[in-house]
Design an enzyme around this catalytic site. Structure first.
Site, PDB file in Angstrom:
ATOM      1  N   GLU A 110     -41.227 -51.468 -22.321  1.00 12.20           N
ATOM      2  CA  GLU A 110     -41.744 -50.553 -21.304  1.00 12.20           C
ATOM      3  C   GLU A 110     -40.618 -49.744 -20.677  1.00 12.20           C
ATOM      4  O   GLU A 110     -40.787 -48.566 -20.350  1.00 12.20           O
ATOM      5  CB  GLU A 110     -42.478 -51.347 -20.232  1.00 12.20           C
ATOM      6  CG  GLU A 110     -43.048 -50.513 -19.093  1.00 12.20           C
ATOM      7  CD  GLU A 110     -43.821 -51.348 -18.102  1.00 12.20           C
ATOM      8  OE1 GLU A 110     -44.651 -50.771 -17.371  1.00 12.20           O
ATOM      9  OE2 GLU A 110     -43.614 -52.574 -18.051  1.00 12.20           O
ATOM     10  N   GLU A 165     -52.844 -56.949 -16.644  1.00 14.24           N
ATOM     11  CA  GLU A 165     -53.137 -55.511 -16.696  1.00 14.24           C
ATOM     12  C   GLU A 165     -53.933 -55.221 -17.959  1.00 14.24           C
ATOM     13  O   GLU A 165     -55.140 -55.150 -17.924  1.00 14.24           O
ATOM     14  CB  GLU A 165     -51.839 -54.704 -16.632  1.00 14.24           C
ATOM     15  CG  GLU A 165     -52.049 -53.253 -16.322  1.00 14.24           C
ATOM     16  CD  GLU A 165     -50.763 -52.581 -15.834  1.00 14.24           C
ATOM     17  OE1 GLU A 165     -50.774 -51.353 -15.722  1.00 14.24           O
ATOM     18  OE2 GLU A 165     -49.765 -53.288 -15.577  1.00 14.24           O
TER      19      GLU A 165
END
Length: 883
Positions: A762, A490
């Site tokens: 996260e 990502e």
């Protein structure tokens, strides 16, 4: 100088101000910290009116600048008449616009400043600094060169040119860019100390070039330039779905070397059809997957004089110019920073050799090795070990994050990658020849060159580790663009994460140039209808845009930068983008309600087990959207006022009233309850002032009650978390804010700390209490969004607050708010005026505060539990009061 204090008696409040005044005969006023467009001695200034900044240094309290004089010359000696000079009265010392004759392109200008202060002192001229203007489009004479035939191989091509310089060199400047990534060498030495040039931008719109002063790199006589290219973001895998060649399918080099001789003549060496190319030892290099390097294919001396080209070197192919605009480098370069020695080498239960560096970081491992020719060493990277203690890479998804080195059989070599980076704490070593020792391995952190500006520490070791984690989350994800994560497939510039964290980022490091550069891409990739992509640079689909809290990056970060750095220019540059975003929301709204489109909502909020009481922390996405509609309109309105755009002030003031009225009608009952009875709903409504003033306190009470109902736990996600403690503090629930901050059980900021985190996760429970993991396909252990609590820590615990009306900390409010059984806290912030410090300790019922204010700035000090406040000028101060 010693001071005696009266012993406090019952009910007595001490408010004592001690001024440390130096002997006036030793006073000295000086000027330091000269920058141009936030950078020190930049070499590619494109702005025709670059802005100059400096700092005053004075030991005299209450020092303010009353006048300044700038002189600018084309020679370092200032022996000739100044090209431009100006004398002005006033205290302006930050981002003062050049206002002289038109600056020539590709020209170095030297400048100095001296100042007068309100005590009658005049400084000496500052040390000489310089800036160099960039190239006009017509100045480029170099040609784009690439490999012959189709650029279909994964291997990194090498390019070289030999040439002879027949005269003595006065100066030499290299202008370089690439489609892909480049590493340049001159006469056998790497050029510069940076990586991943030319950086990642919206390549289809603008491509950065770098400028190097290479005067000392060349010799009279024979010289060689060698350049190596990598895929990078341009051609390599980026985004989702194994997407490659997003910007183009051909790597290419553009280099222009301009030489001036001592006799005044000039010469230009360009990339053209005289260059040769071949493949080098890098067999493949990819941002996500890592690099494969075969030392057996090294070409000794290829980048140096006396090398004899073989038949493998082929003539280059010339490419036509593209449509993208070439622009000077406006942000910091990426370079190496901290190094970490290997702490432990061990065998996992699965029998693998794993090394622990003790810190989750972003960069790579330098490996020293010697072995038989053809020996293959593979280094795999991971952030965590699994429950059993094995090397865990499932959360990397398809990213290999693996470097492979093939030994040439010669002397010991130190291997490191060139065009890739990894996010890791642990590495798995396979195929290492001989016995692996700790000293064979060094991890190096790689991130954008941003000066550390903030320090923060308290009496609570867990909070100090949290601050450490916030800083390392920032370092690891500020690699040229603000990425969401640095390890899996990502690593994109997610706009929602960036806007949530920007204010915290500006406390920890100087992000002025970093965000200024990135905001140009926010504007460039903004859709024609004004919608803002989820990621910038945008490598997703055009429809992947327009989410509330993500697109609002267009208004939030420009305003944050203005407040933090006093940069009115960033508002001017981004104002069209800010306006387009708000107008886009208006265009898709009905009756002033933003109740359409696809939104991420309060991303990754806490989802409680609601089998027992049916409660949940789900906040209606359109409700959230309406709050950000109001907030972005407010940010735009703020900017319009600063820029004196009277018509827009009237227009968006009226719009804001309608937005707030529509929010209340749609989402609040007569008794003040919100349609979504969640922490995030109340936080956003209160933070962005959507509720009528007479209904705000009861809403804050509902928020505090909600927090307590969850056992002093937060339930917020990416959008609610940054403001949660701010709202509680603002409405009188400072104790609840501290309860949340210091909560050690999940979900909380300190739960990951207790679980051994060295960066921000996260997810609130990336690793569960039993050692198992959260959802593997979205579980980064280096994701800075929840680190946005740092903004509250600086502003409330340490008490360092900017004043919007006097941005850049020209005025600062020092207002610490102790709590949570903390007995001390200290923070410093290097502002554009100098160092602000707030350091306090509570001893025997006395609150003691030390404050530093830089010259040419002022502060208002507010002590806790008193109604006392003091206006102070520059200097060092000590305050005490009963606590």
């Amino acid at each position: 100088m010693k001071h005696a204090f009266p012993k406090p008696t019952a009910g007595l409040i001490l408010f004592l101000l001690i001024s440390f005044v130096m002997n006036t005969s030793a006073q000295k006023l000086s000027v330091t910290g000269l920058t141009v467009e936030h950078l020190t001695n930049p070499l590619s200034v494109d702005d025709p009116n670059p802005r100059l900044s400096w700092k005053l240094v004075s030991e005299v309290q209450n020092t303010m600048q009353t006048a300044y004089e700038i002189r600018l010359s084309t020679t370092a000696s200032f022996s000739k008449k100044a090209f431009w000079s100006v004398e002005k009265k006033g205290d302006e010392s930050v981002l003062v616009s050049y206002a002289g004759p038109a600056l020539a392109s590709k020209t170095k200008y030297y400048w100095q400043v001296r100042v007068k202060d309100n005590h009658g002192n005049t400084s000496a001229w500052s040390p000489i600094q310089y800036f160099q203007t960039g190239l006009k489009s017509s100045d480029w004479t170099a040609k784009w060169i690439t490999v012959p035939g189709k650029d279909s191989l994964l291997a990194s091509p090498l390019f070289r040119k030999d040439f002879k310089l027949s005269k003595t060199i006065q100066s030499a400047t290299a202008y370089i860019t690439a489609k892909g990534l480049y590493e340049a060498h001159i006469n056998g030495k790497k050029l510069g100390d940076h990586y991943f040039a030319p950086g990642w931008t919206s390549y289809k719109n603008h491509l950065q070039y770098q400028v190097y002063d290479v005067t000392k790199s060349f010799n009279k006589g024979d010289n060689t330039i060698g350049v190596m290219l990598g895929d990078g973001w341009y051609k390599g895998r980026i985004g989702f779905g194994n997407q490659r060649q997003f910007y183009g399918d051909t790597r290419a080099l553009l280099l222009q070397l301009e030489i001036e001789y001592t006799d005044g003549t000039k010469e230009i060496i360009n990339t053209d059809n005289s260059w040769k190319t071949t493949n080098g030892p890098i067999l493949a290099s990819n941002i996500y997957d890592g690099e494969t390097y075969d030392a057996r294919l090294e070409i000794q001396g290829w980048d140096n004089i006396k090398y004899k080209e073989t038949a493998n070197w082929k003539p280059v192919r010339i490419l036509p110019n593209g449509t993208e605009k070439l622009v000077g480098m406006s942000g910091p370069m990426v370079s190496k920073h901290e190094e970490f020695k290997a702490l432990k080498i061990f065998k996992t239960p699965a029998g693998e050799t794993v090394v622990d560096f003790g810190q989750n970081l972003v960069g790579w491992v330098m490996v020293k090795a010697k072995g038989a020719s053809g020996t293959k060493i593979t280094i795999s990277h991971a952030e965590v070990l699994d429950k059993a203690g094995n090397f865990y890479t499932t959360n990397l998804r398809s990213a290999k994050q693996q470097n492979t080195y093939i030994v040439n059989g010669g002397a010991p070599q130190i291997f490191e990658p060139h065009f890739t980076f990894q996010g890791f704490r642990y590495v798995k070593i396979q195929g290492f020849p001989g016995t692996l020792k700790l000293e064979d391995l060094t991890a190096v952190a790689v991130y954008s060159d941003m000066n550390t500006t903030g320090t923060f520490a308290t009496s609570n070791t867990l909070l100090n580790q949290l601050q450490h984690n916030i800083q390392w989350g920032q370092k690891g994800n500020f690699v040229d663009v603000p990425t969401d994560c640095p390890q899996r497939d990502e690593r994109l510039g997610w706009t929602g994460d960036a806007q949530a964290f920007a204010s915290t980022a500006a406390y920890n490091m100087d992000v002025s140039g970093f965000f200024t550069k990135w905001l140009k891409d926010v504007s460039a990739d903004q859709l024609p209808n004004g919608s803002v992509p989820y990621v910038v640079p945008n490598v997703l689909n055009e429809r992947d845009a327009g989410s509330a809290g993500w697109g609002d990056v267009a208004t939030i970060i420009p305003w944050d930068l203005y407040v933090a750095y006093g940069d009115k220019g960033i508002l001017e540059a981004q104002y069209p983008s800010m306006k387009k975003w708000v107008d886009y929301i208006s265009s898709v709204s009905q009756n002033n309600l933003w109740n359409s489109g696809s939104h991420f909502g309060d991303w990754l909020f806490y989802r409680p087990n609601d089998d027992n009481d049916g409660r949940a922390a789900v906040t209606d996405k359109y409700m959230i959207a309406q709050t950000f509609y109001a907030h972005s309109t407010q940010m735009l309105l703020n900017a319009a006022k600063v820029l004196n755009k009277t018509e827009d002030v009237e227009k968006y003031s009226a719009l804001l009233k309608k937005i707030k009225k529509a929010y209340v009608s749609e989402n609040m009952t007569e008794n003040g309850k919100l349609a979504s009875n969640t922490q995030t709903a109340y936080v956003l409504a209160l933070q962005f002032d959507l509720l009528p003033e007479n209904m705000r306190q009861q809403a804050a009470e509902r928020l505090a009650r909600n927090v307590k109902d969850y056992g002093n736990h937060l339930t917020t996600g990416f959008l609610g978390t940054p403001y949660l403690c701010h709202v509680l503090s603002r409405f009188g629930y400072q104790d609840v804010a501290y309860d949340l901050l210091l909560q050690e059980s999940y979900p909380s900021w300190l739960y990951p700390v207790k679980m051994g985190a060295t960066t921000i996760w996260e997810r609130w429970d990336g690793i569960k209490q039993d050692g198992s993991f959260q959802t593997p396909d979205m579980n980064s252990f280096n994701h800075y969004a929840y680190g946005a609590i740092g903004d509250w820590m600086y502003k409330n615990i340490a008490g360092i607050n900017p004043v919007q009306e006097k941005p850049g900390y020209k005025a600062v409010v020092i207002s610490p708010k102790p709590g949570g059984n903390l007995t001390s806290a200290s923070a410093t912030l290097e502002t554009v005026y100098g160092t602000v410090k707030s350091s306090w300790v509570i001893q025997e019922g006395i609150f003691k505060l030390d404050v530093s204010v830089p010259a040419n700035a002022k502060a208002r000090v507010i002590l806790p539990k008193t109604n006392k406040e003091e206006e102070i000028g520059s200097g060092n101060y000590h305050f005490e009061s009963k606590y």
